[in-house]
Motif scaffolding. Structure first.
Motif, PDB file in Angstrom:
ATOM      1  N   ALA A 237      -2.885 -14.340   6.278  1.00  0.00           N
ATOM      2  CA  ALA A 237      -3.565 -13.593   6.061  1.00  0.00           C
ATOM      3  C   ALA A 237      -2.084 -12.190   5.520  1.00  0.00           C
ATOM      4  CB  ALA A 237      -4.260 -12.836   6.509  1.00  0.00           C
ATOM      5  N   ALA A 238      -3.017 -11.361   4.323  1.00  0.00           N
ATOM      6  CA  ALA A 238      -1.789 -10.224   4.183  1.00  0.00           C
ATOM      7  C   ALA A 238      -2.550  -9.237   3.979  1.00  0.00           C
ATOM      8  CB  ALA A 238      -1.298 -11.063   2.494  1.00  0.00           C
ATOM      9  N   PHE A 239      -1.968  -8.213   4.658  1.00  0.00           N
ATOM     10  CA  PHE A 239      -2.454  -7.123   4.939  1.00  0.00           C
ATOM     11  C   PHE A 239      -1.462  -6.186   4.112  1.00  0.00           C
ATOM     12  CE2 PHE A 239      -3.589  -3.086   7.855  1.00  0.00           C
ATOM     13  CZ  PHE A 239      -4.477  -3.058   6.991  1.00  0.00           C
ATOM     14  N   PHE A 240      -2.117  -5.155   3.341  1.00  0.00           N
ATOM     15  CA  PHE A 240      -2.188  -3.542   2.271  1.00  0.00           C
ATOM     16  C   PHE A 240      -2.082  -2.760   3.166  1.00  0.00           C
ATOM     17  CE2 PHE A 240      -2.058  -8.048   0.171  1.00  0.00           C
ATOM     18  CZ  PHE A 240      -1.021  -7.019  -0.737  1.00  0.00           C
ATOM     19  N   GLU A 241      -1.490  -1.289   2.803  1.00  0.00           N
ATOM     20  CA  GLU A 241      -1.586  -0.338   3.670  1.00  0.00           C
ATOM     21  C   GLU A 241      -0.504   0.725   3.318  1.00  0.00           C
ATOM     22  OE1 GLU A 241      -2.997   1.719   5.807  1.00  0.00           O
ATOM     23  OE2 GLU A 241      -4.637   0.799   6.923  1.00  0.00           O
ATOM     24  N   ASP A 242      -0.806   1.847   2.857  1.00  0.00           N
ATOM     25  CA  ASP A 242      -0.350   3.075   3.217  1.00  0.00           C
ATOM     26  C   ASP A 242       0.237   3.780   4.415  1.00  0.00           C
ATOM     27  OD1 ASP A 242      -2.358   5.859   3.249  1.00  0.00           O
ATOM     28  OD2 ASP A 242      -3.412   4.275   3.224  1.00  0.00           O
ATOM     29  N   SER A 243      -0.352   3.544   5.025  1.00  0.00           N
ATOM     30  CA  SER A 243      -0.356   3.419   6.643  1.00  0.00           C
ATOM     31  C   SER A 243       0.879   3.203   7.359  1.00  0.00           C
ATOM     32  CB  SER A 243      -1.307   4.150   7.192  1.00  0.00           C
ATOM     33  OG  SER A 243      -0.701   4.620   8.748  1.00  0.00           O
ATOM     34  N   GLU A 244       2.016   3.503   7.131  1.00  0.00           N
ATOM     35  CA  GLU A 244       3.209   2.419   7.708  1.00  0.00           C
ATOM     36  C   GLU A 244       2.821   1.838   8.970  1.00  0.00           C
ATOM     37  OE1 GLU A 244       7.868   2.398   8.003  1.00  0.00           O
ATOM     38  OE2 GLU A 244       6.951   3.703   9.685  1.00  0.00           O
ATOM     39  N   ARG A 245       2.234   2.780  10.321  1.00  0.00           N
ATOM     40  CA  ARG A 245       1.467   2.401  11.726  1.00  0.00           C
ATOM     41  C   ARG A 245       0.753   1.635  11.740  1.00  0.00           C
ATOM     42  NH1 ARG A 245      -1.038   7.042  14.816  1.00  0.00           N
ATOM     43  NH2 ARG A 245      -2.537   7.488  14.408  1.00  0.00           N
ATOM     44  N   ASN A 246      -0.537   1.505  10.802  1.00  0.00           N
ATOM     45  CA  ASN A 246      -0.786   0.650  10.221  1.00  0.00           C
ATOM     46  C   ASN A 246      -0.635  -0.733  10.693  1.00  0.00           C
ATOM     47  OD1 ASN A 246      -3.133   2.527  11.859  1.00  0.00           O
ATOM     48  ND2 ASN A 246      -3.844   2.679   9.848  1.00  0.00           N
ATOM     49  N   LEU A 247       0.321  -0.871   9.821  1.00  0.00           N
ATOM     50  CA  LEU A 247       0.774  -2.449   9.697  1.00  0.00           C
ATOM     51  C   LEU A 247       1.315  -3.024  10.769  1.00  0.00           C
ATOM     52  CD1 LEU A 247       2.350  -2.206   6.048  1.00  0.00           C
ATOM     53  CD2 LEU A 247       0.246  -2.636   6.542  1.00  0.00           C
ATOM     54  N   ALA A 248       1.803  -2.363  12.126  1.00  0.00           N
ATOM     55  CA  ALA A 248       2.439  -2.792  13.263  1.00  0.00           C
ATOM     56  C   ALA A 248       1.530  -3.290  13.716  1.00  0.00           C
ATOM     57  CB  ALA A 248       2.451  -1.730  14.265  1.00  0.00           C
TER      58      ALA A 248
ATOM     59  N   LEU B 149       0.182  -9.544  15.104  1.00  0.00           N
ATOM     60  CA  LEU B 149      -0.364 -10.672  15.251  1.00  0.00           C
ATOM     61  C   LEU B 149      -0.127 -12.245  14.227  1.00  0.00           C
ATOM     62  CD1 LEU B 149      -4.176  -9.142  14.333  1.00  0.00           C
ATOM     63  CD2 LEU B 149      -3.410 -10.710  16.529  1.00  0.00           C
ATOM     64  N   GLY B 150       0.774 -11.865  13.203  1.00  0.00           N
ATOM     65  CA  GLY B 150       1.539 -12.873  12.351  1.00  0.00           C
ATOM     66  C   GLY B 150       0.720 -12.322  11.431  1.00  0.00           C
ATOM     67  N   MET B 151       0.437 -11.495  10.502  1.00  0.00           N
ATOM     68  CA  MET B 151      -0.185 -11.472   9.502  1.00  0.00           C
ATOM     69  C   MET B 151       0.936 -10.978   8.960  1.00  0.00           C
ATOM     70  SD  MET B 151      -3.327  -9.026   9.340  1.00  0.00           S
ATOM     71  CE  MET B 151      -4.805  -9.949  10.238  1.00  0.00           C
TER      72      MET B 151
END
Length: 226
Positions: free
Chosen positions: A171-182, A187-189
Motif C-alpha cells: 500500500a501507498a499513502f499520500f498525505e499533506d500532513s507529515e505526522r500522519n505518515l509516521a 506499518l510498512g506502507m
C-alpha cells in the motif's frame, strides 16, 4: 527507496492506494481549508465563550493534542460530532476545480483506490464530486468509520486495514500532513508527502516528497495491468 522526490518513483509493488482528501487532492493554495478554519474558530468561540484569538489558540491546541479539533471538543465540551460537521456542509466549493492531469494520474493506478480522511462522509463526497474524482475511488474511509479515532492515531490505520484487508507492504499513502505518515510507515506502507512544504521535509518515515501530486502520479512506475 529514495528520500528525495524522484523523477520516477518506483511504486510497482503497490496495489492499494490510500489518499488523504483536504489539501492533498486539491492544492492548499486554493484557500478552501482557510474557510473551514474560520468556521471552526467561530464554533469554538460559541462553545467556549472565549474571544476569537483564544478560541483559535484552543482549536490548534486540540488539533495538536488529539489529532483533530473535533475530538478535543467532544472530550472536553460534549460536542455532538454531527452538529460540528454540519458547519461545513454548505461551504462554497467554487475554489475547487477539475484537474485533468490529476484525474488521469489517479485513473492509471492499478488496484484499489481509497480515501482516508479525518473529515466526515458528507464533506468528502461533496469535495470528490466537485473535483470529478468520485468514480475513481472504491470507498471513503472517514472519521466516523474509525469511531472518531483520527489520524495519526495508529488505531485509525488499524481500522482502515481491517475494514479493507490491506496488506501494508503493498500500500501507498499520500498525505499533506507529515505526522500522519509516521504510523503508515511504521506499518510498512510506502509514504508520500504532498504539498509545497513537502520538498523541505527531512522526516525518515517520509519515503517520497512532491510539491504537486499530479505530475508525481503521472511519472511513477506502477504495476503493469494483468
Amino acid at each position: 527507496m529514495s528520500a528525495a522526490d524522484p523523477v520516477r518513483a518506483d511504486l510497482r509493488h503497490v496495489d492499494t492506494w490510500l489518499f488523504d482528501l483536504d489539501n492533498t487532492l486539491y492544492p492548499a493554495e486554493c484557500g478552501f481549508m482557510g474557510e473551514i478554519e474560520q468556521r471552526m474558530t467561530a464554533f469554538v468561540q460559541k462553545v467556549t465563550g472565549l474571544p476569537r484569538e483564544d478560541a483559535y489558540r484552543l482549536q490548534k491546541d486540540y488539533l495538536r493534542e488529539h489529532g483533530l479539533t473535533l475530538l478535543g471538543l467532544m472530550k472536553n465540551h460534549g460536542v455532538d460530532p454531527a452538529e460540528f460537521h454540519a458547519l461545513f456542509h454548505d461551504l462554497s466549493l467554487e475554489c475547487l476545480a477539475h484537474d485533468p492531469e490529476l484525474l488521469a494520474g489517479i485513473a492509471r493506478l492499478p488496484g484499489r483506490r481509497l480515501i482516508f480522511t479525518n473529515a466526515d462522509d458528507v464533506h468528502a463526497e461533496r469535495v470528490l464530486a466537485r473535483l470529478g474524482l468520485a468514480d475513481l475511488f472504491e470507498d471513503v474511509f472517514h472519521i466516523g468509520s474509525t469511531g472518531y479515532r483520527p489520524k495519526p492515531d495508529p488505531a485509525a490505520f488499524q481500522a482502515m486495514n481491517d475494514a479493507h484487508g490491506i496488506a501494508p507492504g503493498q500500500a501507498a499513502f499520500f498525505e499533506d500532513s507529515e505526522r500522519n505518515l509516521a504510523p503508515a510507515a511504521e506499518l510498512g506502507m510506502t509514504t508520500v508527502l504532498v504539498g509545497p512544504h513537502a520538498p523541505a521535509s527531512a522526516a525518515p518515515f517520509v519515503h517520497h516528497r512532491t510539491a504537486r501530486l499530479a505530475p508525481f502520479l503521472a511519472a511513477a512506475q506502477v504495476k503493469e495491468a494483468a
